[in-house]
Design a protein around this motif. Sequence first.
Motif, PDB file in Angstrom:
ATOM      1  N   GLY A   1      26.636  17.598  52.812  1.00  0.00           N
ATOM      2  CA  GLY A   1      25.204  17.382  53.018  1.00  0.00           C
ATOM      3  C   GLY A   1      24.502  18.697  52.728  1.00  0.00           C
ATOM      4  O   GLY A   1      25.117  19.655  52.221  1.00  0.00           O
TER       5      GLY A   1
ATOM      6  N   MET B   1      15.941   7.197  50.835  1.00  0.00           N
ATOM      7  CA  MET B   1      16.465   6.382  51.931  1.00  0.00           C
ATOM      8  C   MET B   1      16.676   7.245  53.189  1.00  0.00           C
ATOM      9  O   MET B   1      16.730   6.737  54.290  1.00  0.00           O
ATOM     10  CB  MET B   1      17.803   5.728  51.547  1.00  0.00           C
ATOM     11  N   GLY B   2      16.851   8.542  52.986  1.00  0.00           N
ATOM     12  CA  GLY B   2      16.974   9.468  54.112  1.00  0.00           C
ATOM     13  C   GLY B   2      15.759  10.388  54.111  1.00  0.00           C
ATOM     14  O   GLY B   2      14.618   9.914  54.084  1.00  0.00           O
ATOM     15  N   ALA B   3      16.022  11.719  54.089  1.00  0.00           N
ATOM     16  CA  ALA B   3      14.913  12.680  54.152  1.00  0.00           C
ATOM     17  C   ALA B   3      13.919  12.447  53.026  1.00  0.00           C
ATOM     18  O   ALA B   3      14.294  12.150  51.886  1.00  0.00           O
ATOM     19  CB  ALA B   3      15.457  14.094  54.092  1.00  0.00           C
TER      20      ALA B   3
ATOM     21  N   TYR C   1      10.161  13.900  53.576  1.00  0.00           N
ATOM     22  CA  TYR C   1       9.086  14.887  53.680  1.00  0.00           C
ATOM     23  C   TYR C   1       9.644  16.298  53.811  1.00  0.00           C
ATOM     24  O   TYR C   1      10.584  16.514  54.575  1.00  0.00           O
ATOM     25  CB  TYR C   1       8.217  14.619  54.914  1.00  0.00           C
TER      26      TYR C   1
ATOM     27  N   HIS D   1       8.829  19.203  55.682  1.00  0.00           N
ATOM     28  CA  HIS D   1       7.925  19.350  56.823  1.00  0.00           C
ATOM     29  C   HIS D   1       7.325  20.745  56.861  1.00  0.00           C
ATOM     30  O   HIS D   1       7.755  21.600  57.617  1.00  0.00           O
ATOM     31  CB  HIS D   1       8.650  18.995  58.119  1.00  0.00           C
TER      32      HIS D   1
ATOM     33  N   ILE E   1      38.262  12.097  52.912  1.00  0.00           N
ATOM     34  CA  ILE E   1      37.842  11.753  54.282  1.00  0.00           C
ATOM     35  C   ILE E   1      38.701  12.509  55.278  1.00  0.00           C
ATOM     36  O   ILE E   1      39.910  12.267  55.375  1.00  0.00           O
ATOM     37  CB  ILE E   1      37.990  10.231  54.525  1.00  0.00           C
TER      38      ILE E   1
ATOM     39  N   VAL F   1      29.686  17.680  59.718  1.00  0.00           N
ATOM     40  CA  VAL F   1      29.468  16.224  59.833  1.00  0.00           C
ATOM     41  C   VAL F   1      28.408  15.955  60.903  1.00  0.00           C
ATOM     42  O   VAL F   1      28.171  16.794  61.774  1.00  0.00           O
ATOM     43  CB  VAL F   1      30.775  15.469  60.190  1.00  0.00           C
TER      44      VAL F   1
ATOM     45  N   VAL G   1      29.010  11.273  63.946  1.00  0.00           N
ATOM     46  CA  VAL G   1      30.442  11.275  63.594  1.00  0.00           C
ATOM     47  C   VAL G   1      31.235  12.011  64.680  1.00  0.00           C
ATOM     48  O   VAL G   1      32.286  11.547  65.118  1.00  0.00           O
ATOM     49  CB  VAL G   1      30.660  11.910  62.198  1.00  0.00           C
TER      50      VAL G   1
ATOM     51  N   TYR H   1      17.207   5.396  62.938  1.00  0.00           N
ATOM     52  CA  TYR H   1      15.965   5.354  62.166  1.00  0.00           C
ATOM     53  C   TYR H   1      16.315   4.774  60.796  1.00  0.00           C
ATOM     54  O   TYR H   1      17.151   5.331  60.091  1.00  0.00           O
ATOM     55  CB  TYR H   1      15.435   6.783  62.027  1.00  0.00           C
TER      56      TYR H   1
ATOM     57  N   LYS I   1      14.947   2.594  57.130  1.00  0.00           N
ATOM     58  CA  LYS I   1      13.792   2.339  56.261  1.00  0.00           C
ATOM     59  C   LYS I   1      14.023   1.090  55.429  1.00  0.00           C
ATOM     60  O   LYS I   1      15.159   0.822  55.020  1.00  0.00           O
ATOM     61  CB  LYS I   1      13.637   3.480  55.257  1.00  0.00           C
TER      62      LYS I   1
ATOM     63  N   TYR J   1      30.034   7.322  58.034  1.00  0.00           N
ATOM     64  CA  TYR J   1      29.936   8.759  57.758  1.00  0.00           C
ATOM     65  C   TYR J   1      28.682   9.383  58.352  1.00  0.00           C
ATOM     66  O   TYR J   1      28.413  10.569  58.154  1.00  0.00           O
ATOM     67  CB  TYR J   1      30.038   9.029  56.256  1.00  0.00           C
TER      68      TYR J   1
ATOM     69  N   GLU K   1      22.235  19.726  61.203  1.00  0.00           N
ATOM     70  CA  GLU K   1      20.948  19.667  61.888  1.00  0.00           C
ATOM     71  C   GLU K   1      21.041  19.682  63.413  1.00  0.00           C
ATOM     72  O   GLU K   1      20.231  20.320  64.076  1.00  0.00           O
ATOM     73  CB  GLU K   1      20.110  18.487  61.393  1.00  0.00           C
TER      74      GLU K   1
ATOM     75  N   GLY L   1      17.153  17.870  63.686  1.00  0.00           N
ATOM     76  CA  GLY L   1      16.665  16.628  63.077  1.00  0.00           C
ATOM     77  C   GLY L   1      16.170  16.803  61.653  1.00  0.00           C
ATOM     78  O   GLY L   1      16.207  15.870  60.872  1.00  0.00           O
TER      79      GLY L   1
HETATM   80  C1  LIG Z   1      16.124   7.888  57.592  1.00  0.00           C
HETATM   81  C2  LIG Z   1      16.045   9.388  57.662  1.00  0.00           C
HETATM   82  C3  LIG Z   1      14.839  10.023  57.363  1.00  0.00           C
HETATM   83  C4  LIG Z   1      14.752  11.410  57.405  1.00  0.00           C
HETATM   84  N1  LIG Z   1      13.572  12.022  57.048  1.00  0.00           N
HETATM   85  C5  LIG Z   1      13.519  13.371  56.979  1.00  0.00           C
HETATM   86  C6  LIG Z   1      12.370  14.005  56.429  1.00  0.00           C
HETATM   87  O1  LIG Z   1      11.412  13.357  55.996  1.00  0.00           O
HETATM   88  N2  LIG Z   1      12.366  15.382  56.389  1.00  0.00           N
HETATM   89  C7  LIG Z   1      13.422  16.129  56.826  1.00  0.00           C
HETATM   90  O2  LIG Z   1      13.359  17.368  56.747  1.00  0.00           O
HETATM   91  N3  LIG Z   1      14.538  15.542  57.317  1.00  0.00           N
HETATM   92  C8  LIG Z   1      14.608  14.189  57.395  1.00  0.00           C
HETATM   93  N4  LIG Z   1      15.749  13.573  57.838  1.00  0.00           N
HETATM   94  C9  LIG Z   1      16.836  14.400  58.381  1.00  0.00           C
HETATM   95  C10 LIG Z   1      17.697  15.056  57.309  1.00  0.00           C
HETATM   96  O3  LIG Z   1      18.040  14.107  56.339  1.00  0.00           O
HETATM   97  C11 LIG Z   1      18.951  15.609  57.969  1.00  0.00           C
HETATM   98  O4  LIG Z   1      18.585  16.443  59.054  1.00  0.00           O
HETATM   99  C12 LIG Z   1      19.821  16.449  57.039  1.00  0.00           C
HETATM  100  O5  LIG Z   1      19.950  15.846  55.779  1.00  0.00           O
HETATM  101  C13 LIG Z   1      21.179  16.636  57.698  1.00  0.00           C
HETATM  102  O6  LIG Z   1      22.011  17.420  56.889  1.00  0.00           O
HETATM  103  P1  LIG Z   1      23.435  17.877  57.428  1.00  0.00           P
HETATM  104  O7  LIG Z   1      24.032  18.735  56.394  1.00  0.00           O
HETATM  105  O8  LIG Z   1      23.287  18.426  58.799  1.00  0.00           O
HETATM  106  O9  LIG Z   1      24.285  16.535  57.634  1.00  0.00           O
HETATM  107  P2  LIG Z   1      24.675  15.345  56.633  1.00  0.00           P
HETATM  108  O10 LIG Z   1      23.644  15.168  55.604  1.00  0.00           O
HETATM  109  O11 LIG Z   1      25.009  14.192  57.488  1.00  0.00           O
HETATM  110  O12 LIG Z   1      26.001  15.898  55.925  1.00  0.00           O
HETATM  111  C14 LIG Z   1      27.275  15.715  56.476  1.00  0.00           C
HETATM  112  C15 LIG Z   1      28.214  15.205  55.393  1.00  0.00           C
HETATM  113  O13 LIG Z   1      29.498  15.011  55.996  1.00  0.00           O
HETATM  114  C16 LIG Z   1      30.121  13.903  55.372  1.00  0.00           C
HETATM  115  N5  LIG Z   1      31.176  13.392  56.246  1.00  0.00           N
HETATM  116  C17 LIG Z   1      31.064  12.644  57.369  1.00  0.00           C
HETATM  117  N6  LIG Z   1      32.274  12.362  57.875  1.00  0.00           N
HETATM  118  C18 LIG Z   1      33.194  12.974  57.081  1.00  0.00           C
HETATM  119  C19 LIG Z   1      34.612  13.083  57.095  1.00  0.00           C
HETATM  120  N7  LIG Z   1      35.365  12.497  58.026  1.00  0.00           N
HETATM  121  N8  LIG Z   1      35.230  13.798  56.108  1.00  0.00           N
HETATM  122  C20 LIG Z   1      34.495  14.412  55.141  1.00  0.00           C
HETATM  123  N9  LIG Z   1      33.150  14.342  55.082  1.00  0.00           N
HETATM  124  C21 LIG Z   1      32.497  13.648  56.048  1.00  0.00           C
HETATM  125  C22 LIG Z   1      28.972  12.922  55.176  1.00  0.00           C
HETATM  126  O14 LIG Z   1      29.276  11.962  54.178  1.00  0.00           O
HETATM  127  C23 LIG Z   1      27.830  13.865  54.785  1.00  0.00           C
HETATM  128  O15 LIG Z   1      27.712  13.980  53.384  1.00  0.00           O
HETATM  129  C24 LIG Z   1      15.882  12.181  57.771  1.00  0.00           C
HETATM  130  C25 LIG Z   1      17.097  11.543  58.056  1.00  0.00           C
HETATM  131  C26 LIG Z   1      17.174  10.165  58.004  1.00  0.00           C
HETATM  132  C27 LIG Z   1      18.495   9.501  58.289  1.00  0.00           C
END
Ligand SMILES: Cc1cc2nc3c(=O)[nH]c(=O)nc-3n(C[C@H](O)[C@H](O)[C@H](O)COP(=O)(O)OP(=O)(O)OC[C@H]3O[C@@H](n4cnc5c(N)ncnc54)[C@H](O)[C@@H]3O)c2cc1C
Length: 494
Positions: free
Chosen positions: A28, A71-73, A75, A77, A234, A264, A268, A296, A298, A395, A428, A436
């Motif tokens: 991510g 479908m996810g992020a 804006y 912000h 995985i 993750v 998870v 949340y 969409k 995931y 996050e 978030g």
């Molecule tokens: C519907 C929605 C709307 C949002 N809107 C906004 C917005 O407008 N603005 C904003 O700033 N943020 C927004 N967010 C929040 C933002 O998307 C997240 O805070 C951010 O993308 C999280 O990133 P991350 O790297 O922490 O985690 P993630 O993006 O969850 O990355 C973790 C990764 O780990 C992988 N993973 C999980 N389990 C395993 C495993 N067992 N083995 C290997 N890999 C694994 C997953 O596939 C994923 O790719 C939104 C989120 C959602 C769901």
Amino acid sequence: QTQSHIRHSAELKLSNTTSTKVLIIGAGISGLEAARLLEQNGIETIVLEAQNRTGGRVYSRGSKHGFMLDMGARYIHGTRGSIPSGFLTNPLWDYTQEVNIPLCTTGDHDFLGLYPPSDKFTLANVQSWYDEYLTFVREETRFASLPNSSFAYYIDLFSQQKNFTSDQRDVLYDLTFFIIADREGAELEAIDAKSYLDITSINYGEEPVICDTGFMTITNHLAKGRKDIRLKQIVSKVNYTNTLIDVWTTDGQVYRADYVLITVSLGVLKSNTIEFYPSLPQWKLNAINRIGFGYYEKIYLLWEQPWWNFTNFYFFRPAPINSTGLRFWVSANKWNGVPSLMCTFSGKTISLLKWKENENMIVQEIQDSIQKMFPQIAIPTPTEIYMSNWNEDVYFRGSYSFISIDQKLDDPLRLSEPVENRLLFAGEATSSDNYGYSHGALLTARREVTRLLYVYNLLPKQNITTSESTKTTSTNTFLLVTFLSFQLLILELG
Ligand SMILES: Cc1cc2nc3c(=O)[nH]c(=O)nc-3n(C[C@H](O)[C@H](O)[C@H](O)COP(=O)(O)OP(=O)(O)OC[C@H]3O[C@@H](n4cnc5c(N)ncnc54)[C@H](O)[C@@H]3O)c2cc1C
């Protein structure tokens, strides 16, 4: 016993073992940013990602006509910080400037009113109650001590003091849900009012979107050209000691690393689908259990022709739909001329409803609701429908974290704290102030890379002075400042 367990497991699968200095679990935005910075600083890294794509909760998909739907992020912000060009600047906005990603502003929100419309109260009525309510909550929580109290608790307290009828209380509840809970992906009963109000006082300013190419342009930029990302890996098991770590994937691969950065989602981690050996310490498990993780989703509805007045920007309907109990609001998309509505649903109800299985019923309810909003217009059937499904996706298992009433103030710090100085945590939910958000996730990656480079001394000495890349130099300045804050924290704690 742990050491021998690791030796044993690695011996069994020796032919499948790959070694690296730092292993990152998850591609991510936080995993990708960490990989980029480690590579820039000459640290050998491998990223394991369960899915066949990078980006995680940043995911843009194309409609039939190529219109990008986030479908996810969605804006960014804030385009600048409370202190312009200071460290409170949103780092994602900096990225968009660095690689010239065109942004669209979301403009003035032109609310059409409360739905279902009420002949008893106007939107102005309810808005003024809301403003008064918020001042009331701020006063009540100023010196609040435990136990934590939710926004719903204060709605009841406020309504009692104002001698509200149940209708007045309910309409205030709906507006508060729309303004606060919807964004958090949680119920008003579950969010801790004091912590929420304390933290969200940081203002990042305007909130643009990446309309033409989607939010994923940012994560694609971070992932571009990277050879160290292994997709469809995985992770199922992590065996750790204070000297090395073995990570197992479901297809029997073993990765051995000096350090592992886990990114993750909190959903998870809560699900225990990754087995840790030995088990994570109790202080970490407590934080994982107590921090809230919201729901949340969409739904995008697309039409060939707009059927609403394109000068209006947002309609909203925070009230629950009768049969499902789902609350939602809709925004009319006009910035790229495609007639689409984005409906967002949040809170516990989503976790109880089989979202995908009930697609037809949910879409029908949306249509019925919109029809009630615009009784004079015969609303045509949408030509395309796209739904997210973060809750049921193994995931993610939800959307993003929120401050739950069960949470202790320092739980995000506990979540971010390394175990055995080998197992590190980013993402996050580990952010104390920008939880978030995608920029919050990005900043946690910088925090953990700082820890690796400067606290665990992985930075090759010559890199500090000989780097010619301005980007590396400026990022390293950022990392150095983060390092200094670590030192201050240690002094404070000491
Ligand atoms: C519907 C929605 C709307 C949002 N809107 C906004 C917005 O407008 N603005 C904003 O700033 N943020 C927004 N967010 C929040 C933002 O998307 C997240 O805070 C951010 O993308 C999280 O990133 P991350 O790297 O922490 O985690 P993630 O993006 O969850 O990355 C973790 C990764 O780990 C992988 N993973 C999980 N389990 C395993 C495993 N067992 N083995 C290997 N890999 C694994 C997953 O596939 C994923 O790719 C939104 C989120 C959602 C769901």
